[in-house]
Design an enzyme around this catalytic site. Structure first.
Site, PDB file in Angstrom:
ATOM      1  N   GLU A 168      -7.108  36.182  60.886  1.00  0.00           N
ATOM      2  CA  GLU A 168      -6.133  35.329  61.573  1.00  0.00           C
ATOM      3  C   GLU A 168      -5.920  35.697  63.034  1.00  0.00           C
ATOM      4  O   GLU A 168      -5.372  34.920  63.805  1.00  0.00           O
ATOM      5  CB  GLU A 168      -4.796  35.349  60.818  1.00  0.00           C
ATOM      6  CG  GLU A 168      -4.898  34.642  59.479  1.00  0.00           C
ATOM      7  CD  GLU A 168      -3.629  34.742  58.641  1.00  0.00           C
ATOM      8  OE1 GLU A 168      -3.129  33.715  58.202  1.00  0.00           O
ATOM      9  OE2 GLU A 168      -3.146  35.875  58.425  1.00  0.00           O
ATOM     10  N   GLY A 215       0.613  26.368  54.855  1.00  0.00           N
ATOM     11  CA  GLY A 215       0.517  25.111  54.115  1.00  0.00           C
ATOM     12  C   GLY A 215       1.325  24.038  54.839  1.00  0.00           C
ATOM     13  O   GLY A 215       2.444  24.294  55.277  1.00  0.00           O
ATOM     14  N   MET A 267       4.316  32.811  54.501  1.00  0.00           N
ATOM     15  CA  MET A 267       4.926  33.926  53.770  1.00  0.00           C
ATOM     16  C   MET A 267       5.426  35.073  54.664  1.00  0.00           C
ATOM     17  O   MET A 267       5.770  36.125  54.145  1.00  0.00           O
ATOM     18  CB  MET A 267       3.913  34.464  52.727  1.00  0.00           C
ATOM     19  CG  MET A 267       3.514  33.393  51.717  1.00  0.00           C
ATOM     20  SD  MET A 267       2.264  33.910  50.514  1.00  0.00           S
ATOM     21  CE  MET A 267       3.195  35.097  49.553  1.00  0.00           C
ATOM     22  N   GLU A 268       5.448  34.875  55.987  1.00  0.00           N
ATOM     23  CA  GLU A 268       5.823  35.988  56.868  1.00  0.00           C
ATOM     24  C   GLU A 268       6.751  35.620  58.026  1.00  0.00           C
ATOM     25  O   GLU A 268       7.567  36.448  58.462  1.00  0.00           O
ATOM     26  CB  GLU A 268       4.569  36.650  57.492  1.00  0.00           C
ATOM     27  CG  GLU A 268       3.590  37.250  56.523  1.00  0.00           C
ATOM     28  CD  GLU A 268       2.604  36.232  55.946  1.00  0.00           C
ATOM     29  OE1 GLU A 268       2.486  35.128  56.534  1.00  0.00           O
ATOM     30  OE2 GLU A 268       1.978  36.513  54.917  1.00  0.00           O
ATOM     31  N   ASP A 293      -4.014  24.225  54.297  1.00  0.00           N
ATOM     32  CA  ASP A 293      -3.900  23.458  53.054  1.00  0.00           C
ATOM     33  C   ASP A 293      -2.626  22.642  53.161  1.00  0.00           C
ATOM     34  O   ASP A 293      -1.821  22.843  54.069  1.00  0.00           O
ATOM     35  CB  ASP A 293      -3.824  24.422  51.853  1.00  0.00           C
ATOM     36  CG  ASP A 293      -2.634  25.364  51.955  1.00  0.00           C
ATOM     37  OD1 ASP A 293      -1.539  24.974  51.540  1.00  0.00           O
ATOM     38  OD2 ASP A 293      -2.789  26.495  52.490  1.00  0.00           O
ATOM     39  N   ILE A 333       2.661  28.516  47.960  1.00  0.00           N
ATOM     40  CA  ILE A 333       3.144  27.211  47.506  1.00  0.00           C
ATOM     41  C   ILE A 333       1.952  26.306  47.225  1.00  0.00           C
ATOM     42  O   ILE A 333       1.197  25.946  48.125  1.00  0.00           O
ATOM     43  CB  ILE A 333       4.073  26.563  48.561  1.00  0.00           C
ATOM     44  CG1 ILE A 333       5.267  27.486  48.866  1.00  0.00           C
ATOM     45  CG2 ILE A 333       4.546  25.189  48.102  1.00  0.00           C
ATOM     46  CD1 ILE A 333       6.160  27.815  47.689  1.00  0.00           C
TER      47      ILE A 333
HETATM   48  N1  SAH Z   1      -6.496  33.505  49.143  1.00  0.00           N
HETATM   49  C1  SAH Z   1      -5.956  34.466  50.063  1.00  0.00           C
HETATM   50  C2  SAH Z   1      -4.488  34.572  49.822  1.00  0.00           C
HETATM   51  C3  SAH Z   1      -3.751  33.995  50.894  1.00  0.00           C
HETATM   52  S1  SAH Z   1      -2.028  34.052  50.598  1.00  0.00           S
HETATM   53  C4  SAH Z   1      -6.603  35.800  49.872  1.00  0.00           C
HETATM   54  O1  SAH Z   1      -7.255  35.965  48.875  1.00  0.00           O
HETATM   55  O2  SAH Z   1      -6.473  36.652  50.736  1.00  0.00           O
HETATM   56  C5  SAH Z   1      -1.525  33.021  51.768  1.00  0.00           C
HETATM   57  C6  SAH Z   1      -1.454  33.508  53.180  1.00  0.00           C
HETATM   58  O3  SAH Z   1      -1.627  32.380  54.003  1.00  0.00           O
HETATM   59  C7  SAH Z   1      -0.091  34.081  53.529  1.00  0.00           C
HETATM   60  O4  SAH Z   1      -0.212  35.060  54.525  1.00  0.00           O
HETATM   61  C8  SAH Z   1       0.685  32.852  54.015  1.00  0.00           C
HETATM   62  O5  SAH Z   1       1.472  33.140  55.152  1.00  0.00           O
HETATM   63  C9  SAH Z   1      -0.374  31.799  54.346  1.00  0.00           C
HETATM   64  N2  SAH Z   1      -0.336  30.523  53.588  1.00  0.00           N
HETATM   65  C10 SAH Z   1      -1.304  29.571  53.708  1.00  0.00           C
HETATM   66  N3  SAH Z   1      -1.049  28.531  52.897  1.00  0.00           N
HETATM   67  C11 SAH Z   1       0.113  28.824  52.235  1.00  0.00           C
HETATM   68  C12 SAH Z   1       0.858  28.137  51.218  1.00  0.00           C
HETATM   69  N4  SAH Z   1       0.474  26.954  50.733  1.00  0.00           N
HETATM   70  N5  SAH Z   1       1.978  28.739  50.748  1.00  0.00           N
HETATM   71  C13 SAH Z   1       2.366  29.947  51.230  1.00  0.00           C
HETATM   72  N6  SAH Z   1       1.688  30.640  52.164  1.00  0.00           N
HETATM   73  C14 SAH Z   1       0.562  30.098  52.682  1.00  0.00           C
END
Ligand code: SAH
Length: 237
Positions: free
Chosen positions: A17, A83, A181-182, A205, A160
């Site tokens: 990122e 998201g 999430m941050e 997404d 989400i």
């Molecule tokens: N698949 C990823 C996990 C990402 S978790 C892995 O395996 O590493 C999601 C991360 O992207 C978090 O840092 C959050 O801030 C962001 N994010 C992107 N889409 C999101 C969503 N729909 N809900 C919550 N956080 C989301």
């Protein structure tokens, strides 16, 4: 923005990122604290501390506090993916936060739902000058169909995905544009420490059932190059 000599903190949850930022830092030195690499270097003559926090509000708060208390960061910028929840917000678009809220915070009935206990605030405002600079850099960095939005971002300790989860957040915050999430955790740390901050998110997404698909490819092909272009422009001006 704060008038002291800028000491920049650039944060993301995951290494991709930050785009190519870490590779562009001159004379980098690394300090490992609490399992995170805090990389200090120079960018266009300015002091920058870059770090990836890992995922979630606690990880983000720990990292932001360390940037401020240990490294004297007085301008903090967070970049990453999110998201999309706003009607007009599509995958690939970019959202710059004007305000952030913790959608999973509730100390009801002691305090109104969403309000940060004893701080007396629900939505935290980003620094207007820094946010304007980030928005200008983002506007110049858009490619193809990408569009820029600005407004409310909601954060919480949940990925989400699915209509019901997404709708619950929209019901409480009808003007919400994106969920991650941050951001709101960084906002609270910065608010309480008096440090100006700004948050930019590329929409990976739309928080639906397919939200986790192609996450890695999206980071590599869209979010990382966008972050590289935005941060290069932020420091060029
Ligand atoms: N698949 C990823 C996990 C990402 S978790 C892995 O395996 O590493 C999601 C991360 O992207 C978090 O840092 C959050 O801030 C962001 N994010 C992107 N889409 C999101 C969503 N729909 N809900 C919550 N956080 C989301």
């Amino acid at each position: 923005m704060n008038k002291a000599t800028p000491v920049w903190g650039l944060m993301a949850a995951l290494p991709e990122e930050l785009g190519d930022l870490v590779h562009r830092l001159q004379a980098p030195t690394t300090h490992r604290i609490a399992g995170r690499d805090f990389i200090q270097g120079q960018l266009q003559g300015q002091t920058v501390h870059a770090v990836t926090a890992r995922i979630g509000k606690v990880a983000a708060a720990l990292t932001a506090t360390t940037l401020i208390e240990r490294f004297g960061v007085n301008h903090l910028v967070f970049v990453g993916v999110a998201g999309g929840l706003g009607q007009q917000v599509r995958r690939g678009d970019v959202v710059v936060a004007h305000e952030l809220v913790q959608h999973d915070l509730s100390a009801w009935p002691l305090f109104p739902r969403g309000e940060i206990p004893l701080l007396g605030k629900t939505r935290l405002s980003c620094d207007p000058t820094l946010t304007q600079a980030l928005q200008t850099a983002a506007q110049e960095a858009l490619v193809g169909e990408q569009r820029l939005h600005s407004g409310l971002i909601a954060s919480g300790d949940q990925f989400i995905q699915g209509h019901d989860m997404a709708q619950r957040i929209r019901d409480h915050y009808p003007d919400v544009l994106a969920v991650e999430m941050e951001g709101a955790a960084v906002a609270q740390v910065c608010e309480e420490c008096g440090v100006p901050f700004a948050v930019l998110r590329t929409i990976s997404d739309v928080a639906d059932e397919g939200a986790a698909h192609d996450f890695v490819a999206f980071m590599r092909d869209t979010a990382a190059p966008l972050a590289s272009r935005v941060l290069a422009r932020l420091f060029a001006g």
